[in-house]
Scaffold this active site. Structure first.
Site, PDB file in Angstrom:
ATOM      1  N   CYS A   1       0.818  -1.208   0.000  1.00 43.67           N
ATOM      2  CA  CYS A   1       0.000   0.000   0.000  1.00 43.67           C
ATOM      3  C   CYS A   1       0.858   1.267   0.000  1.00 43.67           C
ATOM      4  CB  CYS A   1      -0.978  -0.057   1.178  1.00 43.67           C
ATOM      5  SG  CYS A   1      -2.417   1.009   1.016  1.00 43.67           S
ATOM      6  N   HIS A   2       0.825   2.054   1.076  1.00 42.62           N
ATOM      7  CA  HIS A   2       1.620   3.271   1.189  1.00 42.62           C
ATOM      8  C   HIS A   2       3.020   3.014   1.743  1.00 42.62           C
ATOM      9  CE1 HIS A   2      -2.371   5.101   0.789  1.00 42.62           C
ATOM     10  NE2 HIS A   2      -1.740   6.213   0.439  1.00 42.62           N
TER      11      HIS A   2
END
Length: 178
Positions: free
Chosen positions: A110-111
């Site tokens: 994800c991030h």
């Protein structure tokens, strides 16, 4: 299952996407791996769902500075707030850089690839991440792909990246298969 691995999941104590820490920890343990959760503060992890709604609290096994390596895999869960704080934490960055320098695996979802950028290990890698992180990855010298789980062995170490919680099954399978 591949050989049993010593795995550390590194998170901050707030803002981690619940599924991205709970599922890897639970499933990798169920597969027989030695998994610990560590935070720089040693505090438990208050997770969120969708970066907004409070979710479960995940127990921390150890303060990051007290974690005894080496680790076969460092796993970095996402969540915007967690990943933003983790990339600013020198101890987290140093662990990721050391892991790569020593030829051992890192997995980020994800991030969390933001941490790879700040650790100086994204250049020359092929990876994926959350949509809003992809321009940052390109600017850091990475080749960006849109795949559920990308395994890259360039630069002498293995990197596994995934885009979001929907990719967790493939992400976990790639970690297990190392």
């Amino acid at each position: 299952m591949a050989d049993t691995k010593k795995i550390i999941i590194v998170s901050t104590d707030f803002g981690t996407e619940q599924a991205e820490i709970v599922q890897p920890a639970d499933k990798l343990r169920a597969l027989g791996h030695d998994v610990i959760v560590a935070t720089p503060t040693g505090e438990d992890v208050q997770t969120l769902e969708g970066d907004r709604d409070p979710a479960s609290v995940v127990p921390t096994d150890v303060r990051l500075s007290e974690a005894v390596g080496p680790f076969d895999v460092v796993v970095l869960p996402g969540g915007t707030l967690n990943s933003d704080a983790a990339r600013m934490d020198e101890e987290v960055r140093n662990l990721v850089k050391q892991q790569a320098d020593e030829g051992r695996a890192v997995a980020a979802i994800c991030h969390a690839p933001w941490v790879l950028i700040e650790s100086g290990v994204a250049d020359g890698k092929t990876m994926t991440g959350y949509d809003s992180v992809r321009t940052d990855l390109r600017n850091a010298g990475a080749t960006v792909v849109d795949e559920s789980a990308k395994v890259c062995t360039a630069n002498g170490w293995t990197l596994i990246t995934s885009r979001n919680p929907r990719d967790l099954d493939d992400f976990i399978r790639a970690i297990d298969g190392l």
